[in-house]
Design a protein around this motif. Structure first.
Motif, mmCIF file in Angstrom:
data_model
loop_
_atom_site.group_PDB
_atom_site.id
_atom_site.type_symbol
_atom_site.label_atom_id
_atom_site.label_comp_id
_atom_site.label_asym_id
_atom_site.label_seq_id
_atom_site.Cartn_x
_atom_site.Cartn_y
_atom_site.Cartn_z
ATOM 1 N N CYS B 85 1.710 7.494 -5.396
ATOM 2 C CA CYS B 85 1.372 6.881 -4.113
ATOM 3 C C CYS B 85 2.578 6.039 -3.690
ATOM 4 O O CYS B 85 3.351 5.620 -4.539
ATOM 5 C CB CYS B 85 0.178 5.932 -4.240
ATOM 6 S SG CYS B 85 -1.320 6.686 -4.843
ATOM 7 N N TYR B 86 2.709 5.791 -2.398
ATOM 8 C CA TYR B 86 3.764 4.878 -1.944
ATOM 9 C C TYR B 86 3.362 3.459 -2.306
ATOM 10 O O TYR B 86 2.434 2.906 -1.729
ATOM 11 C CB TYR B 86 3.987 5.018 -0.444
ATOM 12 C CG TYR B 86 4.672 6.295 -0.079
ATOM 13 C CD1 TYR B 86 6.016 6.481 -0.402
ATOM 14 C CD2 TYR B 86 3.998 7.318 0.561
ATOM 15 C CE1 TYR B 86 6.652 7.663 -0.086
ATOM 16 C CE2 TYR B 86 4.635 8.504 0.879
ATOM 17 C CZ TYR B 86 5.964 8.667 0.549
ATOM 18 O OH TYR B 86 6.601 9.840 0.854
ATOM 19 N N PHE B 94 -1.582 3.470 3.273
ATOM 20 C CA PHE B 94 -1.204 4.728 2.635
ATOM 21 C C PHE B 94 -2.113 5.871 3.091
ATOM 22 O O PHE B 94 -1.644 6.945 3.474
ATOM 23 C CB PHE B 94 -1.270 4.570 1.112
ATOM 24 C CG PHE B 94 -1.073 5.850 0.351
ATOM 25 C CD1 PHE B 94 0.154 6.479 0.330
ATOM 26 C CD2 PHE B 94 -2.132 6.422 -0.337
ATOM 27 C CE1 PHE B 94 0.327 7.665 -0.357
ATOM 28 C CE2 PHE B 94 -1.960 7.603 -1.037
ATOM 29 C CZ PHE B 94 -0.734 8.226 -1.045
ATOM 30 N N PHE B 97 -1.466 6.758 6.664
ATOM 31 C CA PHE B 97 -0.239 7.549 6.781
ATOM 32 C C PHE B 97 -0.511 9.014 6.431
ATOM 33 O O PHE B 97 -0.115 9.936 7.157
ATOM 34 C CB PHE B 97 0.840 6.975 5.861
ATOM 35 C CG PHE B 97 2.006 7.898 5.626
ATOM 36 C CD1 PHE B 97 2.928 8.141 6.627
ATOM 37 C CD2 PHE B 97 2.175 8.536 4.397
ATOM 38 C CE1 PHE B 97 3.993 9.003 6.421
ATOM 39 C CE2 PHE B 97 3.242 9.393 4.182
ATOM 40 C CZ PHE B 97 4.145 9.627 5.201
ATOM 41 N N CYS B 98 -1.230 9.224 5.324
ATOM 42 C CA CYS B 98 -1.532 10.596 4.912
ATOM 43 C C CYS B 98 -2.386 11.296 5.968
ATOM 44 O O CYS B 98 -2.179 12.474 6.255
ATOM 45 C CB CYS B 98 -2.244 10.607 3.561
ATOM 46 S SG CYS B 98 -1.193 10.024 2.229
ATOM 47 N N ALA B 99 -3.338 10.567 6.552
ATOM 48 C CA ALA B 99 -4.200 11.155 7.577
ATOM 49 C C ALA B 99 -3.363 11.561 8.790
ATOM 50 O O ALA B 99 -3.548 12.633 9.359
ATOM 51 C CB ALA B 99 -5.282 10.160 7.984
ATOM 52 N N GLN B 145 -6.463 10.638 -0.936
ATOM 53 C CA GLN B 145 -5.445 11.242 -0.071
ATOM 54 C C GLN B 145 -5.614 12.754 0.019
ATOM 55 O O GLN B 145 -5.423 13.353 1.083
ATOM 56 C CB GLN B 145 -4.069 10.832 -0.633
ATOM 57 C CG GLN B 145 -2.872 11.628 -0.218
ATOM 58 C CD GLN B 145 -2.739 12.926 -0.987
ATOM 59 O OE1 GLN B 145 -2.546 13.971 -0.401
ATOM 60 N NE2 GLN B 145 -2.867 12.881 -2.307
#
Lengths: 250, 320
Positions: B85-86, B94, B97-99, B145
């Motif tokens: 993960c970031y 996080f 962002f992934c979405a 995620q």
């Protein structure tokens, strides 16, 4: 299709840029950049002593050297950190092309450097207050400085893709950028012409950022200088994509 | 949904994955088993487009992963082995962002984040920075995620690694529920997990698929699978052995006696006929009027199958 690419680039750039400001990195970097800029301009550059309200010599002249260390420091983590923590796998298995991720990261850091550069406006204000500097030359100088930072940054993006170690990425990028200065630095070329033929010195110097940056400093914006900086960026970023592809292939 | 044909991956002279072929349909959960270094993760990395295959084909929902990677990747949710993960972001940041990378926008992002946070029990840590999370939470964040865009295909590399028993149970239930509508492939070392969750299991060893079938089919391959154990009282061991041995469907019979009880184990003559042996033994017991307190069929254990298939020959020889 193109709008998808722009979307992906923007999303990645936004995350990366917020990453700078969510950590102390951005603030430390900006403070040190401004302090060094002020120190070089007013102390070493002799801004007050030369008796003219010009930014070329006291201000922009130092940027190739200042960027030599600061740009690799700002960009060294871009890919090496992804490799070290394994998020590279996450990023590249998302529906995004590698070039979009490369451009997104590059733009984020470039915008960050542009923000730092913009914060040097008090120097311009001082010159404007003391006299009337050539506005065109100042704008050209800033443009050149931004392009110079972009060229160094593209090199740093490339070296950061080569390793999972940020320190190695930093050193490699400093060495390459140093060569880009050195090959065309007047002090070096004027010595080199004594024993090497002119054409050779000129050819090598043409690879250097210095003659191109010098033109901007003088207030001259020429197409071939623009082409030079853009080519360095495109070449370095393209090489980055090749490196990333090999990383996954082998 | 997932079609893999003759997949090969070479790292220099080493063949990490050698000619692997399989398919996973919608509604199927494929358990991917194998010792460490067998090629599970490499296969999954090729499925998700991270590694290009040396040769062979991968198609996700009809899209070839090499020729049309973006369309294929859109259908996949992927949990990499190390659950990266970031770490400089918050859990919410996080996941958002992934979405966004998955094509969601506006209110749909917040909805998706809240949905997966609920499914993966992350509500309490949404505002926490990822690098302050414990391993279990971090793992579940990465898992969240992978399902944020409700993908049709899920590729999970050791989804229950590093979780406590309760969390393991929850994640298994979640995978099982999602498996009704998706095509899921997940790798694991835990064999009970395969029995609990998978509709099909595949064992890979040194890059090659060595077994592929339902968990029950695999278990039937175990030594002693299908044999019947019987314990009777007050009868001589010899009598029990000879009577059992006279059954049509019985093969080898072994008996042991302790105190007053006789334990007998009857192996079937033909391994592939299921259920006949137990029935015959039960009928015999009733006919003879033996008193018994135990009668059951050995199902075979996945562990035994796994060990038998994947142990290197040298280790096998040493153990014998």
């Amino acid at each position: 299709m193109l709008s998808d690419s722009i979307r992906n680039i923007r999303t990645i750039a936004k995350r990366e840029l917020m990453g700078y400001f969510n950590s102390p990195v951005a603030y430390v970097f900006i403070v040190i950049f401004l302090l060094l800029n002020g120190f070089f301009t007013f102390m070493l550059g002799g801004f007050f002593e030369i008796g003219e309200a010009s930014l070329a010599r006291p201000f922009f002249n130092w940027h190739p050297w200042l960027y030599l260390f600061l740009v690799p420091a700002a960009g060294m983590r871009l890919w090496s950190e992804e490799r070290r923590t394994g998020t590279l796998e996450l990023l590249l298995t998302m529906p995004v092309a590698a070039w979009e991720a490369i451009v997104g990261k590059f733009l984020a850091c470039w915008v960050f450097l542009a923000i730092a550069l913009a914060l040097t406006f008090p120097v311009v204000a001082t010159a404007m207050y003391l006299g009337s500097p050539d506005v065109g030359a100042t704008v050209a100088g800033y443009l050149g400085s931004l392009l110079l930072a972009g060229a160094y940054l593209a090199v740093t993006v490339m070296t950061s893709a080569l390793t999972r170690n940020q320190v190695i990425s930093f050193i490699m990028s400093v060495v390459i950028c140093f060569f880009l200065i050195f090959a065309g630095w007047e002090q070096v070329t004027s010595l080199a012409v004594r024993w090497a033929p002119d054409w050779l010195v000129n050819t090598i110097a043409a690879f250097s950022v210095m003659p191109h940056f010098m033109n901007f400093q003088r207030g001259v914006v020429e197409l071939r200088d623009l082409v030079y900086f853009v080519s360095v960026m495109v070449f370095s970023l393209f090489t980055t994509s090749v490196i990333l592809r090999n990383l996954r292939g082998a | 949904m997932i079609t893999v044909e003759n997949l090969v991956k070479e790292f220099g002279p080493k063949k990490a994955v050698n000619n692997v072929t399989f398919t996973v349909q919608r509604g199927e959960i494929l358990g991917f088993l194998g010792p460490n270094g067998a090629g599970k993760s490499t296969t999954m990395r090729m499925l998700t487009g991270f590694f290009p295959p040396t040769s062979g084909k991968v198609a996700i929902g009809g899209h070839d992963i090499s020729e049309n990677p973006i369309a294929a990747k859109k259908l996949i949710g992927y949990l990499p082995e190390a659950a990266p993960c970031y770490s400089d972001m918050t859990v919410r940041g996080f996941l958002a962002f992934c979405a966004e990378m998955r094509g969601l926008s506006g209110g749909a992002i917040a909805d998706a984040v809240n949905r997966v946070a609920g499914l993966c029990f992350l509500e309490g840590v949404l505002h926490q920075s990822v690098d302050t999370l414990s391993k279990g939470y971090r793992h579940r964040t990465c898992f969240a995620q992978s399902i944020i865009h409700d993908p049709e295909v899920l590729v999970l590399d050791e989804p229950t690694d590093g979780l406590d028993p309760n969390q393991k149970h929850e994640v298994r239930q979640l995978i099982k529920r999602m498996g009704e509508k998706k095509a899921i492939i997940f790798s694991t070392h835990i064999l009970e997990e395969v029995e609990a969750v998978c509709s099909r299991a595949m064992i890979i060893d040194r890059g090659t698929v060595v077994a592929n079938g339902t968990p029950a089919e695999l278990k039937a391959k175990a030594e002693g699978a299908g044999s019947v154990t019987l314990r009777v009282f007050g009868t001589a061991a010899e009598t029990v052995k000879s009577r059992l041995g006279s059954l049509m469907v019985a093969g080898k019979v072994s008996v042991s006696s302790a105190n007053n009880a006789v334990s007998a184990r009857v192996f079937p003559r033909d391994r592939h006929v299921n259920g006949e042996l137990a029935k015959a033994v039960a009928e015999l017991t009733v006919k003879e009027g033996w008193k018994f307190d135990e009668l059951h069929t050995e199902e075979g254990r996945l562990d035994d199958v796994f060990r038998a298939i994947t142990l290197p020959d040298t280790v096998k020889a040493r153990n014998d």
